[in-house]
Design an enzyme around this catalytic site. Structure first.
Site, PDB file in Angstrom:
ATOM      1  N   THR A  15       0.987  -1.286   0.016  1.00 53.93           N
ATOM      2  CA  THR A  15       0.071   0.014  -0.023  1.00 53.93           C
ATOM      3  C   THR A  15       0.962   1.349  -0.113  1.00 53.93           C
ATOM      4  OG1 THR A  15       0.017  -0.028   2.434  1.00 53.93           O
ATOM      5  CG2 THR A  15      -1.983  -1.020   1.218  1.00 53.93           C
ATOM      6  N   ALA A  17       3.841   4.217  -0.972  1.00 51.75           N
ATOM      7  CA  ALA A  17       4.549   4.915  -2.240  1.00 51.75           C
ATOM      8  C   ALA A  17       5.276   4.002  -3.256  1.00 51.75           C
ATOM      9  CB  ALA A  17       5.105   6.133  -1.815  1.00 51.75           C
ATOM     10  N   CYS A 132      17.800   5.444  -2.883  1.00 53.29           N
ATOM     11  CA  CYS A 132      17.235   5.902  -4.367  1.00 53.29           C
ATOM     12  C   CYS A 132      18.449   7.207  -4.829  1.00 53.29           C
ATOM     13  CB  CYS A 132      16.006   6.931  -4.190  1.00 53.29           C
ATOM     14  SG  CYS A 132      16.023   7.724  -2.624  1.00 53.29           S
ATOM     15  N   GLN A 159      15.913  16.452  -2.928  1.00 54.18           N
ATOM     16  CA  GLN A 159      15.051  15.267  -2.967  1.00 54.18           C
ATOM     17  C   GLN A 159      13.692  15.492  -2.776  1.00 54.18           C
ATOM     18  OE1 GLN A 159      18.732  12.917  -0.901  1.00 54.18           O
ATOM     19  NE2 GLN A 159      16.829  11.678  -0.895  1.00 54.18           N
ATOM     20  N   GLY A 163      10.239  10.375  -1.534  1.00 53.34           N
ATOM     21  CA  GLY A 163      10.988   9.338  -1.069  1.00 53.34           C
ATOM     22  C   GLY A 163      10.823   9.245   0.362  1.00 53.34           C
ATOM     23  N   HIS A 252      14.205  13.011  -8.150  1.00 54.47           N
ATOM     24  CA  HIS A 252      15.214  13.450  -7.290  1.00 54.47           C
ATOM     25  C   HIS A 252      16.439  14.147  -8.298  1.00 54.47           C
ATOM     26  CE1 HIS A 252      14.075  11.480  -3.668  1.00 54.47           C
ATOM     27  NE2 HIS A 252      14.846  10.838  -3.359  1.00 54.47           N
TER      28      HIS A 252
HETATM   29  P1  NAP Z   1       5.077   4.227   2.946  1.00 52.93           P
HETATM   30  O1  NAP Z   1       4.312   5.071   1.652  1.00 52.93           O
HETATM   31  O2  NAP Z   1       4.827   5.132   4.162  1.00 52.93           O
HETATM   32  O3  NAP Z   1       4.485   2.851   2.902  1.00 52.93           O
HETATM   33  C1  NAP Z   1       4.922   2.085   3.932  1.00 52.93           C
HETATM   34  C2  NAP Z   1       4.643   0.671   3.805  1.00 52.93           C
HETATM   35  O4  NAP Z   1       4.862  -0.341   4.714  1.00 52.93           O
HETATM   36  C3  NAP Z   1       2.864   0.536   3.827  1.00 52.93           C
HETATM   37  O5  NAP Z   1       2.664  -0.638   2.728  1.00 52.93           O
HETATM   38  C4  NAP Z   1       2.641  -0.206   4.983  1.00 52.93           C
HETATM   39  O6  NAP Z   1       1.460  -0.593   5.083  1.00 52.93           O
HETATM   40  C5  NAP Z   1       3.780  -0.994   5.264  1.00 52.93           C
HETATM   41  N1  NAP Z   1       3.804  -1.304   6.636  1.00 52.93           N
HETATM   42  C6  NAP Z   1       4.052  -0.393   7.590  1.00 52.93           C
HETATM   43  N2  NAP Z   1       3.895  -1.220   8.844  1.00 52.93           N
HETATM   44  C7  NAP Z   1       4.038  -2.468   8.402  1.00 52.93           C
HETATM   45  C8  NAP Z   1       3.949  -3.641   9.224  1.00 52.93           C
HETATM   46  N3  NAP Z   1       3.986  -3.616  10.348  1.00 52.93           N
HETATM   47  N4  NAP Z   1       3.914  -4.807   8.373  1.00 52.93           N
HETATM   48  C9  NAP Z   1       3.502  -4.914   7.271  1.00 52.93           C
HETATM   49  N5  NAP Z   1       3.926  -3.677   6.609  1.00 52.93           N
HETATM   50  C10 NAP Z   1       3.944  -2.806   7.089  1.00 52.93           C
HETATM   51  O7  NAP Z   1       6.699   4.263   2.543  1.00 52.93           O
HETATM   52  P2  NAP Z   1       7.268   3.884   1.076  1.00 52.93           P
HETATM   53  O8  NAP Z   1       7.948   5.212   0.575  1.00 52.93           O
HETATM   54  O9  NAP Z   1       6.597   3.079   0.437  1.00 52.93           O
HETATM   55  O10 NAP Z   1       8.583   3.321   1.379  1.00 52.93           O
HETATM   56  C11 NAP Z   1       8.721   1.859   2.361  1.00 52.93           C
HETATM   57  C12 NAP Z   1      10.158   1.642   2.595  1.00 52.93           C
HETATM   58  O11 NAP Z   1      10.591   1.211   1.404  1.00 52.93           O
HETATM   59  C13 NAP Z   1      11.016   2.739   3.355  1.00 52.93           C
HETATM   60  O12 NAP Z   1      10.669   2.767   4.542  1.00 52.93           O
HETATM   61  C14 NAP Z   1      12.234   2.518   2.781  1.00 52.93           C
HETATM   62  O13 NAP Z   1      13.054   1.555   3.735  1.00 52.93           O
HETATM   63  C15 NAP Z   1      12.067   1.788   1.652  1.00 52.93           C
HETATM   64  N6  NAP Z   1      12.490   2.941   0.761  1.00 52.93           N
HETATM   65  C16 NAP Z   1      13.646   2.721  -0.362  1.00 52.93           C
HETATM   66  C17 NAP Z   1      14.007   3.433  -0.983  1.00 52.93           C
HETATM   67  C18 NAP Z   1      15.102   3.466  -2.153  1.00 52.93           C
HETATM   68  O14 NAP Z   1      15.677   4.339  -2.153  1.00 52.93           O
HETATM   69  N7  NAP Z   1      15.394   2.086  -2.612  1.00 52.93           N
HETATM   70  C19 NAP Z   1      12.832   4.801  -1.611  1.00 52.93           C
HETATM   71  C20 NAP Z   1      11.931   4.772  -0.684  1.00 52.93           C
HETATM   72  C21 NAP Z   1      11.621   4.022   0.333  1.00 52.93           C
HETATM   73  P3  NAP Z   1      -0.010  -0.045   5.691  1.00 52.93           P
HETATM   74  O15 NAP Z   1      -0.417   0.771   4.730  1.00 52.93           O
HETATM   75  O16 NAP Z   1      -0.753  -1.037   5.905  1.00 52.93           O
HETATM   76  O17 NAP Z   1       0.456   0.564   6.733  1.00 52.93           O
HETATM   77  C1  3JM Z   2      14.204   5.462   2.204  1.00 49.49           C
HETATM   78  O1  3JM Z   2      13.103   1.803   8.267  1.00 49.49           O
HETATM   79  C2  3JM Z   2      12.600   2.795   8.243  1.00 49.49           C
HETATM   80  O2  3JM Z   2      11.807   3.497   8.880  1.00 49.49           O
HETATM   81  C3  3JM Z   2      12.514   3.350   6.334  1.00 49.49           C
HETATM   82  C4  3JM Z   2      13.661   4.560   6.613  1.00 49.49           C
HETATM   83  C5  3JM Z   2      13.703   4.974   5.132  1.00 49.49           C
HETATM   84  C6  3JM Z   2      14.737   4.367   4.490  1.00 49.49           C
HETATM   85  C7  3JM Z   2      15.925   3.324   4.902  1.00 49.49           C
HETATM   86  O3  3JM Z   2      16.700   3.384   5.650  1.00 49.49           O
HETATM   87  O4  3JM Z   2      15.438   2.219   4.521  1.00 49.49           O
HETATM   88  C8  3JM Z   2      13.004   5.771   4.606  1.00 49.49           C
HETATM   89  C9  3JM Z   2      13.243   6.167   3.456  1.00 49.49           C
HETATM   90  C10 3JM Z   2      15.081   4.715   2.959  1.00 49.49           C
HETATM   91  C11 3JM Z   2      16.180   4.096   2.226  1.00 49.49           C
HETATM   92  O5  3JM Z   2      15.718   3.801   0.864  1.00 49.49           O
HETATM   93  O6  3JM Z   2      17.093   4.189   2.711  1.00 49.49           O
END
Ligand code: NAP
Ligand code: 3JM
Length: 346
Positions: A15, A17, A132, A159, A163, A252
């Site tokens: 669900t 981003a 990213c 950024q 993100g 970004h």
């Molecule tokens: P987001 O929009 O806040 O979405 C968070 C997701 O995690 C939602 O689907 C949420 O589900 C789920 N979640 C939260 N708590 C959970 C739990 N206890 N069990 C299972 N699922 C749970 O965040 P996002 O931007 O998509 O990013 C998610 C993660 O991806 C980040 O925290 C980061 O580590 C990583 N990320 C990586 C990059 C990259 O550079 N590669 C970029 C952005 C993010 P619900 O809707 O049910 O709460």
């Molecule tokens: C991008 O663990 C967390 O709460 C997520 C923090 C986070 C991260 C991470 O450290 O995994 C938010 C947004 C990133 C990332 O890609 O490094």
């Protein structure tokens, strides 16, 4: 990928981003999918998501969710990856993890397909997707690294709020409306949700992404330093980063200054960038053409422009690198790794 074997895929964080972009890519790209499992927190369980003309019901992610899953794409934060990725692996899935949880683990390859896909084939169950900001920078610098070597990189990022997740997009939109309406802007998410102090992002620039480390740099900045060395497999590349959040939704941008190890011709640099896989050179300043975040949104490529010689250092070079942070910066890099593994029957 029509003739490939069909695989079962789980998206953890479906669900979010990033997760929503993963689902869109799996649908758009003819990915050879048999069954799609969508996992999130208990709060989302039971919600329905359209996929290829059907509906997939979101389930709560648990250790048992991964039975029969071939590829598990994690994007629900580091704590969830730490907790559930080992269970996915023990069920036989290959995990591609978008969080920082495993990136610097020596047993986990950190992969950008255009740079080091060969590392992915040596995985032990988990492959990490870089940050990213790192992904778009190393994808663009790879041909220059190969041709000249790189001594140092000084990067400043601009950024997008996406993100920081779906809630940060909402925060920017709400604050923008409130400020334009003359109302106070309420900040609850940025720069870091879990910290006690928050700053307005609308009409602002915040020089903090993630929390600070002891050396005065933030974790986001140190991710760029350490991940770049690991992806190039070269500890001698010196990276210094300043990461800034700006009021842009998708894409970004990075101002990147590099010092090459050997002399270069600017024409050759531009030719190498123009020929690099996954990279598009947009560099005709006389027509005011250069990469823009708004143009990058929704695209899979990394865009490079403003390529110019430094005024002082003989091997110094400046450029402007832009990409959609949710696509090449996250969901596309992950799906691309999975596609390459499937092509190689891994
Ligand atoms: P987001 O929009 O806040 O979405 C968070 C997701 O995690 C939602 O689907 C949420 O589900 C789920 N979640 C939260 N708590 C959970 C739990 N206890 N069990 C299972 N699922 C749970 O965040 P996002 O931007 O998509 O990013 C998610 C993660 O991806 C980040 O925290 C980061 O580590 C990583 N990320 C990586 C990059 C990259 O550079 N590669 C970029 C952005 C993010 P619900 O809707 O049910 O709460
Ligand atoms: C991008 O663990 C967390 O709460 C997520 C923090 C986070 C991260 C991470 O450290 O995994 C938010 C947004 C990133 C990332 O890609 O490094």
């Amino acid at each position: 990928m029509e003739n490939q074997k069909k695989v079962n895929v789980a998206v953890v964080g479906a669900t979010g981003a990033v997760g929503q972009q993963m689902i869109a890519l799996l649908e758009q790209r003819d990915f050879p999918i048999n069954q799609l499992k969508l996992l999130a927190s208990g709060r989302s369980a039971g919600k329905r998501v359209p996929f290829k003309g059907q509906e997939v019901v979101i389930e709560e992610a648990t250790p048992e969710s991964f039975a029969g899953v071939d590829y598990a794409l994690f994007s629900a934060g580091g704590a969830i990856s730490k907790e559930l990725a080992p269970h996915a692996v023990s069920h036989g899935a290959v995990v591609i993890d978008n969080t920082s949880a495993y990136r610097m683990d020596p047993n986990v390859p950190l992969v950008v397909p255009e740079v080091n896909m060969e590392a992915a084939f040596k995985h032990n169950g988990i492959i990490a997707n870089p940050n990213c900001s790192t992904i778009q920078m190393v994808a663009a610098l790879k041909p220059l690294y190969d041709r000249y070597g790189i001594d140092r990189i000084i990067v400043s990022t601009y950024q997008a709020v996406s993100g920081a997740g779906a809630s940060a997009i909402q925060e920017l939109q709400q604050q923008s409306r409130d400020v334009l309406d003359g109302k106070p802007a309420e900040a609850k998410i940025l720069p870091v949700g879990k910290l006690p102090v928050h700053h307005q992002i609308a009409f602002n620039a915040i020089p903090q992404i993630d929390v600070f480390t002891d050396n005065g740099f933030t974790y986001e900045e140190m991710k760029m330093v350490n991940e770049t060395k690991k992806i190039f497999g070269d500890d001698t590349v010196n990276v210094s980063a300043t990461c800034v959040r700006i009021p842009v939704v998708y894409g970004h941008s990075e101002s990147v200054y590099i010092e090459l190890k050997s002399d270069y011709e600017l024409d050759e640099v531009k030719r190498l960038l123009g020929d690099a896989p996954g990279v598009v050179l947009v560099d005709t300043p006389e027509e005011q053409k250069y990469p823009l975040a708004t143009d990058s949104a929704g695209k899979l490529d990394v865009f490079v422009g403003r390529v110019r010689r430094d005024l002082h250092h003989p091997r110094g070079l400046h450029m402007w690198i832009v990409s959609d942070n949710l696509l090449k910066g996250a969901a596309w890099n992950t799906v691309q790794i999975a596609e390459e593994l499937i092509k190689a029957n891994q």
